[in-house]
Scaffold this motif. Structure first.
Motif, PDB file in Angstrom:
ATOM      1  N   LEU A  45     -17.879 -22.898 -17.632  1.00 33.49           N
ATOM      2  CA  LEU A  45     -17.571 -22.094 -16.445  1.00 33.49           C
ATOM      3  C   LEU A  45     -17.832 -20.602 -16.665  1.00 33.49           C
ATOM      4  CD1 LEU A  45     -14.274 -23.734 -15.142  1.00 33.49           C
ATOM      5  CD2 LEU A  45     -16.640 -24.259 -14.561  1.00 33.49           C
ATOM      6  N   GLY A  46     -18.450 -20.263 -17.785  1.00 37.08           N
ATOM      7  CA  GLY A  46     -18.736 -18.857 -18.053  1.00 37.08           C
ATOM      8  C   GLY A  46     -17.525 -18.068 -18.462  1.00 37.08           C
ATOM      9  N   GLU A  83     -22.507 -14.387  -9.431  1.00 37.26           N
ATOM     10  CA  GLU A  83     -22.681 -15.688  -8.794  1.00 37.26           C
ATOM     11  C   GLU A  83     -21.666 -16.696  -9.321  1.00 37.26           C
ATOM     12  OE1 GLU A  83     -26.583 -17.356  -8.326  1.00 37.26           O
ATOM     13  OE2 GLU A  83     -27.522 -15.372  -8.399  1.00 37.26           O
ATOM     14  N   MET A  84     -21.357 -16.631 -10.622  1.00 46.31           N
ATOM     15  CA  MET A  84     -20.368 -17.552 -11.184  1.00 46.31           C
ATOM     16  C   MET A  84     -18.983 -17.296 -10.600  1.00 46.31           C
ATOM     17  SD  MET A  84     -21.497 -19.922 -13.032  1.00 46.31           S
ATOM     18  CE  MET A  84     -19.898 -20.481 -13.611  1.00 46.31           C
ATOM     19  N   ARG A  85     -18.668 -16.047 -10.296  1.00 47.63           N
ATOM     20  CA  ARG A  85     -17.368 -15.744  -9.696  1.00 47.63           C
ATOM     21  C   ARG A  85     -17.234 -16.368  -8.315  1.00 47.63           C
ATOM     22  NH1 ARG A  85     -17.626 -10.628 -12.562  1.00 47.63           N
ATOM     23  NH2 ARG A  85     -18.767  -9.668 -10.839  1.00 47.63           N
ATOM     24  N   ARG A  86     -18.364 -16.528  -7.626  1.00 47.34           N
ATOM     25  CA  ARG A  86     -18.328 -17.169  -6.308  1.00 47.34           C
ATOM     26  C   ARG A  86     -18.101 -18.671  -6.426  1.00 47.34           C
ATOM     27  NH1 ARG A  86     -22.345 -13.180  -4.579  1.00 47.34           N
ATOM     28  NH2 ARG A  86     -24.041 -14.548  -5.227  1.00 47.34           N
ATOM     29  N   ALA A 105      -6.158 -15.228  -4.053  1.00 45.38           N
ATOM     30  CA  ALA A 105      -7.139 -16.272  -4.365  1.00 45.38           C
ATOM     31  C   ALA A 105      -7.824 -16.781  -3.096  1.00 45.38           C
ATOM     32  CB  ALA A 105      -6.447 -17.428  -5.090  1.00 45.38           C
ATOM     33  N   LEU A 106      -7.078 -16.875  -2.010  1.00 40.37           N
ATOM     34  CA  LEU A 106      -7.651 -17.340  -0.742  1.00 40.37           C
ATOM     35  C   LEU A 106      -8.638 -16.333  -0.169  1.00 40.37           C
ATOM     36  CD1 LEU A 106      -4.400 -18.767   0.896  1.00 40.37           C
ATOM     37  CD2 LEU A 106      -6.480 -20.095   0.442  1.00 40.37           C
ATOM     38  N   ARG A 107      -8.240 -15.076  -0.076  1.00 39.12           N
ATOM     39  CA  ARG A 107      -9.070 -14.076   0.595  1.00 39.12           C
ATOM     40  C   ARG A 107     -10.270 -13.642  -0.246  1.00 39.12           C
ATOM     41  NH1 ARG A 107      -5.624  -9.689   3.801  1.00 39.12           N
ATOM     42  NH2 ARG A 107      -7.613  -9.623   4.939  1.00 39.12           N
ATOM     43  N   LEU A 108     -10.188 -13.857  -1.553  1.00 43.15           N
ATOM     44  CA  LEU A 108     -11.338 -13.551  -2.410  1.00 43.15           C
ATOM     45  C   LEU A 108     -12.531 -14.424  -2.038  1.00 43.15           C
ATOM     46  CD1 LEU A 108     -12.453 -12.030  -4.922  1.00 43.15           C
ATOM     47  CD2 LEU A 108     -11.632 -13.947  -6.302  1.00 43.15           C
ATOM     48  N   HIS A 109     -12.264 -15.708  -1.777  1.00 42.61           N
ATOM     49  CA  HIS A 109     -13.352 -16.640  -1.454  1.00 42.61           C
ATOM     50  C   HIS A 109     -13.508 -16.880   0.045  1.00 42.61           C
ATOM     51  CE1 HIS A 109     -14.191 -17.654  -5.627  1.00 42.61           C
ATOM     52  NE2 HIS A 109     -12.898 -17.723  -5.837  1.00 42.61           N
ATOM     53  N   GLN A 110     -12.524 -16.464   0.826  1.00 43.01           N
ATOM     54  CA  GLN A 110     -12.607 -16.623   2.275  1.00 43.01           C
ATOM     55  C   GLN A 110     -12.272 -15.284   2.931  1.00 43.01           C
ATOM     56  OE1 GLN A 110     -10.797 -20.390   3.812  1.00 43.01           O
ATOM     57  NE2 GLN A 110     -10.168 -20.733   1.683  1.00 43.01           N
ATOM     58  N   PRO A 111     -13.177 -14.298   2.837  1.00 47.51           N
ATOM     59  CA  PRO A 111     -12.892 -12.953   3.339  1.00 47.51           C
ATOM     60  C   PRO A 111     -12.662 -12.884   4.851  1.00 47.51           C
ATOM     61  CG  PRO A 111     -15.200 -13.174   2.712  1.00 47.51           C
ATOM     62  CD  PRO A 111     -14.495 -14.398   2.209  1.00 47.51           C
ATOM     63  N   GLU A 121     -28.106 -25.151 -12.252  1.00 44.76           N
ATOM     64  CA  GLU A 121     -27.764 -24.712 -13.601  1.00 44.76           C
ATOM     65  C   GLU A 121     -26.772 -23.546 -13.569  1.00 44.76           C
ATOM     66  OE1 GLU A 121     -27.141 -24.689 -17.300  1.00 44.76           O
ATOM     67  OE2 GLU A 121     -28.721 -26.082 -16.647  1.00 44.76           O
ATOM     68  N   LEU A 122     -25.688 -23.668 -14.338  1.00 43.98           N
ATOM     69  CA  LEU A 122     -24.642 -22.657 -14.351  1.00 43.98           C
ATOM     70  C   LEU A 122     -24.779 -21.661 -15.499  1.00 43.98           C
ATOM     71  CD1 LEU A 122     -21.409 -24.707 -13.466  1.00 43.98           C
ATOM     72  CD2 LEU A 122     -23.009 -23.546 -11.927  1.00 43.98           C
ATOM     73  N   LEU A 123     -25.285 -22.121 -16.642  1.00 44.18           N
ATOM     74  CA  LEU A 123     -25.269 -21.265 -17.829  1.00 44.18           C
ATOM     75  C   LEU A 123     -26.163 -20.034 -17.681  1.00 44.18           C
ATOM     76  CD1 LEU A 123     -25.163 -23.716 -20.870  1.00 44.18           C
ATOM     77  CD2 LEU A 123     -23.290 -22.624 -19.646  1.00 44.18           C
TER      78      LEU A 123
END
Length: 344
Positions: free
Chosen positions: A64-65, A91-94, A124-130, A83-85
């Protein structure tokens, strides 16, 4: 032993191939994870088990980086073919928290002690659902606390982590993990330091949430008893490698690696009274000091000359996806599952 059907027909959510994680020290790279292969499908529960220091947690963190800055990570980790690595951190934070979420081992140190529990869930909610406003986020936070069976959620939202019990804090962590509807949930020792009754409640709740939401679930643990009742498949990790992987029923009924047999035999049994508990002799090798050949051979009662010289190949047992990395996988004596001992 409870049994759950494995969704083998589903394509993997997460596909891990030849994952390696090392740490730079004095000009060297000391490998902690040495070529792990795993697949996790949607709706499946995969258990990863091994002793402390075996590499089971750092492998998933690296996927997960989230590996430390001095880590060297290689191999391939694909989420739905992506690919995640090689992804940039932004992008990984998203992806983390939205598509793949993790429940960390110690909820007290994972939660911010200076923030109210409700504010942390809302963040946590608003970070991914602005697009979600404050009122909507607060309502969703209340629903999440109800989902994980926390009583009086409106009051609990305004409290700080230290005002919660250990089990309650773990429930908050689970609520935060599922807040944004991830496809995959990774639980790292989710019942550590909890009493037996609370452990059972947390595992039952995790399993019910996994089934209700259709999540893929990875359970990282050293407790085979937890996996016996909740996993579809189990990967046994030793010295940074998967030494055996099988359907949970096959693993307990027909373990084909001496390390797996030792772990199962070490489980205390209610039918036994008095005497000494079984334990695997010796200790795992230190980081960067893996013996040649099979890493388990110094502790293995059945090791032969070949074990000291050559790394064992992966041997397929039957046709059910049961794989063991042991030179004698097909020659081990009969396993008595009732006694959990090897018939010598």
């Amino acid at each position: 032993m409870m049994q759950f059907s494995s969704p083998a027909s589903h394509p993997p959510l997460l596909r891990v191939r030849d994952l390696r994680v090392g740490f730079r020290k004095h000009g060297q790279v000391l490998e902690a994870v040495r070529g792990i292969d795993l697949d996790i499908a949607r709706g499946e529960v995969l258990g990863i088990v091994g002793e402390s220091g075996s590499g089971k947690s750092i492998g998933m963190l690296a996927a997960l980086g989230l590996a430390p800055p001095n880590a060297v990570v290689s191999g391939s980790v694909q989420y739905l073919g992506e690919e995640l690595l090689t992804k940039p951190r932004r992008e990984m934070r998203r992806i983390r928290g939205a598509k793949i979420a993790m429940i960390f081992q110690d909820p007290l140190s994972s939660l911010n002690p200076t923030m109210r529990v409700g504010d942390q869930i809302i963040e946590a909610l608003r970070l991914h659902q602005p697009q979600m406003n404050a009122r909507q986020a607060t309502q969703r936070a209340l629903e999440l606390l109800e989902l994980v069976s926390i009583p009086q959620p409106d009051r609990r939202l305004r409290q700080f982590p230290h005002e919660f019990s250990g089990g309650m804090r773990q429930r908050v962590m689970i609520a935060m993990a599922v807040a944004n509807g991830p496809d995959l949930l990774i639980a790292d020792e989710p019942t550590t330091a909890l009493d037996v009754t609370v452990q059972s409640q947390i595992m039952r709740m995790l399993r019910e949430l996994q089934a209700k939401l259709g999540l893929g679930l990875v359970l990282i643990t050293h407790d085979l008893g937890v996996l016996a009742g909740h996993a579809n498949r189990v990967a046994v990790v030793y010295s940074g490698q998967v030494v055996e992987q099988a359907d949970v029923f096959d693993l307990f009924q027909n373990p084909r690696h001496p390390y797996t047999r030792g772990l199962i035999a070490s489980i205390p049994k209610l039918t036994e009274s008095g005497g000494r508990l079984y334990s695997i002799a010796g200790s795992p090798p230190a980081l960067g000091r893996f013996p040649p050949g099979c890493a388990f051979h110094p502790r293995c009662e059945r090791a032969g000359d070949i074990c000291q010289q050559l790394a064992p190949p992966k041997t397929t047992i039957g046709g059910s996806g049961h794989v063991s990395a042991c030179h004698f996988a097909n020659a081990l004596p009969e396993w008595d599952s009732a006694e959990a001992r090897v018939k010598e």
